[in-house]
Design a protein around this motif. Structure first.
Motif, PDB file in Angstrom:
ATOM      1  N   VAL A 313      -0.903  -3.643   9.942  1.00 48.01           N
ATOM      2  CA  VAL A 313      -1.208  -4.661   8.932  1.00 48.01           C
ATOM      3  C   VAL A 313      -1.585  -5.974   9.603  1.00 48.01           C
ATOM      4  O   VAL A 313      -2.558  -6.646   9.213  1.00 48.01           O
ATOM      5  CB  VAL A 313      -0.002  -4.864   7.991  1.00 48.01           C
ATOM      6  CG1 VAL A 313      -0.179  -6.113   7.142  1.00 48.01           C
ATOM      7  CG2 VAL A 313       0.176  -3.651   7.096  1.00 48.01           C
ATOM      8  N   ILE A 323      -3.630  -5.932   3.759  1.00 49.84           N
ATOM      9  CA  ILE A 323      -3.037  -4.693   3.258  1.00 49.84           C
ATOM     10  C   ILE A 323      -1.917  -5.026   2.277  1.00 49.84           C
ATOM     11  O   ILE A 323      -1.038  -5.831   2.570  1.00 49.84           O
ATOM     12  CB  ILE A 323      -2.486  -3.838   4.412  1.00 49.84           C
ATOM     13  CG1 ILE A 323      -3.614  -3.463   5.372  1.00 49.84           C
ATOM     14  CG2 ILE A 323      -1.811  -2.593   3.877  1.00 49.84           C
ATOM     15  CD1 ILE A 323      -4.699  -2.615   4.755  1.00 49.84           C
ATOM     16  N   MET A 686      -5.922  -2.559  -0.499  1.00 53.27           N
ATOM     17  CA  MET A 686      -6.398  -3.434   0.565  1.00 53.27           C
ATOM     18  C   MET A 686      -7.411  -4.411  -0.019  1.00 53.27           C
ATOM     19  O   MET A 686      -8.199  -4.050  -0.889  1.00 53.27           O
ATOM     20  CB  MET A 686      -7.047  -2.608   1.685  1.00 53.27           C
ATOM     21  CG  MET A 686      -7.500  -3.438   2.874  1.00 53.27           C
ATOM     22  SD  MET A 686      -8.113  -2.412   4.231  1.00 53.27           S
ATOM     23  CE  MET A 686      -9.762  -2.058   3.666  1.00 53.27           C
TER      24      MET A 686
END
Length: 914
Positions: A313, A323, A686
């Motif tokens: 991430v 994310i 996302m």
């Protein structure tokens, strides 16, 4: 509290569902309202009680307690809880606390992520919380949109957001931006025309849909649907109904955990049964079974998985991809198909003039978007001075003056980012930007004050304005609009030198067709110097004007879209465009970005084509096609489901309300952060902060790296767990003393997972990672080759530890010393094996011993820990260990080196076989 609609209310709603196919007077009659005075105030109050508020209903969801309990519903978590309970039963409270802490941390992370994901439905409900202007009792009122009811007479004008689904009864030059709902890239004209009942949502000219924005004109209409009954409400229902899929990683971990659970239970039961059969005491046998279970459980696996994903991430955030759910990091690495929206995703969502054709020639226009940066070029690539070509200049002048849009922005007005914003119609914004590129800036309107206007209408299909300041006596009349209509108003055309000569209308129409064939939207311009103010109208003579040129525009592809699409296809990822725009426009954009290199049958399908497909042909057609145009939200959702049914791992990108259901259903939803709606962002896994399709390529690369590192960790940790379990089982089979104790096993598992295994999460991506094909979704975490390698290393751990334990006892070492040697051997083999696991195919030396500085730090920390457990008296008492001599260390290092050599030989043989 308003009641739920009763049966009679439902019948009115059903009658209103096909309102676009009914005459206005029938719609008014069915809804019991007045097209001029609206509802009576007391009737509106009764309907509010009957139908309920004009809001989207909250989905039924569990409370915080239920969401928290769901985090523990996983086989691997069951194993950890059992391990903690067994460890506590053995009196090892510290180790038990560590295990339960791992469980709680994982549950907390999952709880927070799930709570954030539920924000999508809240954003949808907030979209309709506006103020509506309605007629009640013959007077205009401003009411909260929540109080709007079916039958209300709603008034709208430019800048308003439609508060409900409204059937128009009056419309004056009304245009509406429906891009967030339908994907249409330009505002659409609205009027009261009667339509076929089967007309799809995107083509319902006589209806305003809840949540869409009025960009021009004014109108009035009857509210035919409110709240959940609107098209926005239907999308809300689809978002709520779309299940949040598990990712390939979570599916594989769940399957792996179930298998591991069964194996551990079988081995523990077998150990206990064998011990009893051999006449050993029940207490000792139970302790051995517990040791086997604790040894076989990879306690650190959930924590390492969570941390590895969190590191992914962080890496993606640096590459402009945020994310929202941790497993989404890995899902991108397994993606096989990307379904991308067109408008604002593959394109700029800013109309741009790309070509201008005058009676004497065609000019290309560089630059994109609304920024005034670009130039005009001839066919040979040479730059053109706009001032030197009279027709080109007058064509751009007409586009700039016969225009109601306003462009604002630039570095000084947008925080230094240089972004330009538009107020008004995107088509008119494109004309302003083209004029500015030719030197006709924002000061031009002041030089030609407007004194009259004939607004655009769907019947006329042109707009006309009259200005003072023309070069001839009188006023300057300018017209822009559809080519066919403007050409009919013209008898002459202007040359580059400004000379006027007879117009070849057929040539102009052929030129317009050729430009439209490139997927461009074409407008014509004309002028009439010396016009009388107010003397031009719908009945003016058609042969009086001078044609100045055609301006052809499109919503241009993003600069990086071509390379991004090519990179995705090189990586074995299919790219499909799914849009609500017209097929010709979508096909043109697909050709420009390299999605359609050769037009083949079945590669472009419309929503109507999809509806006409037989069910048995639908999956094959969807997999074959690359462009889907005029697609509704329900069809987008069905497309994603069809691809998933074919075993595809689907990433869906989008930015509008209409994309939300498909974003939620997809294996990973990707929303645009800069130009996307809040609904799309909240429904996605996302968010791209730069709205650049190319960022998806970077995210895929990071996702593949994360998945690789997770597999490397699992391949590294399993031999220890399996080896320790088998070591206990062998001792039971031979009726021998346990070479390692449960507390020593816990030490090995927990310290090595953090100090050694976790360092693999920081492993750099391997070369050529984007030249691989996507992982087969049905492929297990461990291939046959990797599983055999796990068994090989497990056997080396079992054989080495058993031999060393036996040797030390034979040489006179105490039980504590022999066990200490065995514990250090297991860790040493893991340490050497860690370097081998930096690459699953290349040798330790070719991967580079010092390529990951985190591993070096972890190795030093683990070595310090092993020295502490071996030589510190406090640790000796806690873990039942004892100091060992130098010769024992030499034997430990020798066996570890042999194990590392065996793994290297295994890798080399497999590379040669491949």
């Amino acid at each position: 509290m308003p009641r739920r609609p009763d049966s009679s209310a439902s019948s009115v709603l059903r009658a209103g569902e096909a309102h676009h196919g009914l005459p206005v007077h029938e719609v008014v009659l069915l809804l019991g309202t007045d097209p001029d005075r609206g509802l009576a105030g007391d009737e509106a109050a009764r309907r509010l009680d009957r139908f309920g508020p004009n809001t989207l209903p909250a989905a039924a969801r569990g409370g915080p307690l239920l969401r928290a309990l769901r985090q523990f519903h996983h086989p691997l978590i069951y194993i950890l809880i059992a391990a903690g309970a067994v460890t506590a039963a053995l009196g090892e409270s510290v180790d038990s606390a560590v295990i339960f802490a791992v469980v709680l941390v994982n549950a907390l992370v999952g709880f927070v992520q799930e709570s954030k994901a539920e924000a999508a439905l809240d954003s949808l409900r907030s979209m309709v919380r506006t103020t509506a202007r309605v007629m009640r009792d013959g007077r205009e009122h401003a009411v909260p949109s929540e109080d709007l009811v079916p039958g209300d007479l709603v008034l709208v004008e430019a800048g308003d957001k439609a508060p409900a689904d409204v059937r128009l009864v009056r419309a004056v030059e009304l245009r509406v931006d429906e891009s967030a709902l339908t994907g249409e890239s330009v505002p659409v004209a609205k009027d009261e025309v009667l339509l076929d009942p089967l007309t799809p949502v995107a083509d319902r000219r006589n209806t305003l849909h809840s949540g869409t924005l009025v960009t021009a004109g004014r109108g009035a209409g009857v509210a035919v649907a409110t709240g959940a009954g609107t098209e926005l409400g239907e999308i809300h229902r689809l978002v709520g109904a779309a299940r949040v899929l598990t990712t390939p990683l979570t599916e594989k971990l769940a399957r792996f955990s179930r298998v591991l659970t069964v194996v551990i239970l079988v081995l523990a039961a077998l150990t206990f049964a064998i011990g009893l059969a051999r006449g050993q005491g029940a207490s000792d046998t139970f302790t051995a079974a517990v040791a086997l279970a604790v040894g076989a459980i990879p306690e650190g696996l959930p924590a390492v998985v969570t941390i590895t994903l969190a590191i992914g991430v962080s890496r993606m955030a640096r590459r402009r991809a945020v994310i929202r759910r941790l497993p989404a990091v890995e899902t991108l690495g397994s993606t096989t198909v990307i379904c991308s929206d067109k408008t604002g995703t593959l394109t700029e969502n800013q109309m741009t003039v790309r070509a201008v054709r005058t009676p004497d020639g065609e000019f290309s226009v560089t630059g994109s978007g609304y920024a005034p940066d670009g130039e005009f070029r001839r066919g040979d690539g040479g730059t053109v001075s706009v001032a030197a070509d009279r027709a080109l200049y007058r064509c751009l002048l007409a586009g700039a003056l016969c225009n109601d849009a306003v462009l604002t922005g630039g570095a000084a007005e947008s925080g230094g980012e240089g972004r330009w914003s538009l107020t008004g119609d995107p088509t008119e914004g494109a004309l302003l930007a083209a004029a500015a590129k030719g030197g006709l800036g924002p000061d031009v309107p002041a030089a030609f004050p407007r004194v009259g206007t004939v607004p655009f209408s769907s019947e006329r299909r042109y707009m006309a304005t009259v200005h003072r300041g023309g070069e001839a006596d009188g006023h300057l009349l300018l017209v822009k609009g559809a080519v066919e209509q403007v050409v009919e108003l013209c008898s002459a055309g202007m040359g580059a030198d400004g000379a006027v000569r007879p117009l070849d209308r057929g040539a102009v129409l052929r030129a317009a067709d050729e430009l439209a064939g490139r997927g461009l939207r074409v407008l014509a311009t004309a002028e009439l110097p010396g016009a009388e103010p107010g003397g031009f109208g719908e009945g003016a003579p058609p042969d009086s004007m001078v044609f100045t040129g055609l301006q052809a525009m499109l919503d241009p592809p993003r600069a990086a879209a071509v390379d991004a699409v090519r990179a995705c296809r090189t990586a074995g990822i299919g790219v499909k465009m799914i849009t609500g725009d017209h097929a010709a426009t979508a096909t043109a954009v697909a050709g420009r970005i390299g999605l359609l290199t050769e037009r083949r049958e079945g590669e472009v399908l419309t929503g109507a084509d999809l509806d006409a497909l037989p069910a048995r042909e639908y999956p094959d057609a969807v997999e074959r096609a690359r462009v889907f145009a005029r697609v509704s939200p329900e069809q987008k959702l069905r497309l994603v489901e069809a691809l998933q049914a074919r075993g595809q791992v689907v990433a869906m990108t989008g930015d509008g309300v209409n994309d939300a259901p498909a974003l939620r259903q997809a294996n990973i939803g990707v929303a645009m952060g800069r130009g996307g709606t809040e609904v799309a962002k909240d429904a996605a896994d996302m968010v791209l902060t730069d709205d650049d399709f190319a960022t998806i390529e970077a995210a895929v690369e990071e996702g593949r790296g994360v998945f690789d590192n997770l597999v490397k960790f699992i391949v590294w940790v399993l031999p220890t767990s399996l080896g320790q379990g088998m070591l206990v089982l062998v001792a039971i089979l031979f009726g021998a003393t346990l070479p390692v104790l449960p507390t020593q096993i816990l030490w090995i598992n927990m310290t090595t997972a953090v100090a050694l295994g976790l360092m693999l999460a920081f492993e750099p991506k391997e070369e050529g990672i984007m030249r691989r094909r996507p992982r087969d979704p049905g492929r297990p975490l461990l291939t046959t080759g990797l599983a055999l390698r796990v068994l090989l290393v497990s056997a080396l751990i079992v054989g080495g530890a058993w031999w060393l334990f036996t040797w030390e006892r034979a040489e006179g070492a105490s039980l504590a010393e022999a066990r200490t040697a065995a514990v250090n051997l297991v860790v040493a083999v893991e340490l050497f094996y860690l370097f081998s696991c930096r690459s699953l195919t290349r040798s330790m030396w070719s991967a580079g011993v010092f390529g990951n500085r985190w591993i070096i730090g972890g190795v030093l920390a683990q070595m310090a820990g092993q020295l502490a457990i071996t030589y510190l008296p406090a640790m000796n008492g806690l873990f039942h260990t004892a100091p060992i001599d130098g010769e024992a260390w030499l034997r430990i290092l020798g066996i570890a080196l042999l194990a590392s050599l065996a793994v290297a030989v295994d890798k080399r043989l497999r590379r040669q076989l491949v």
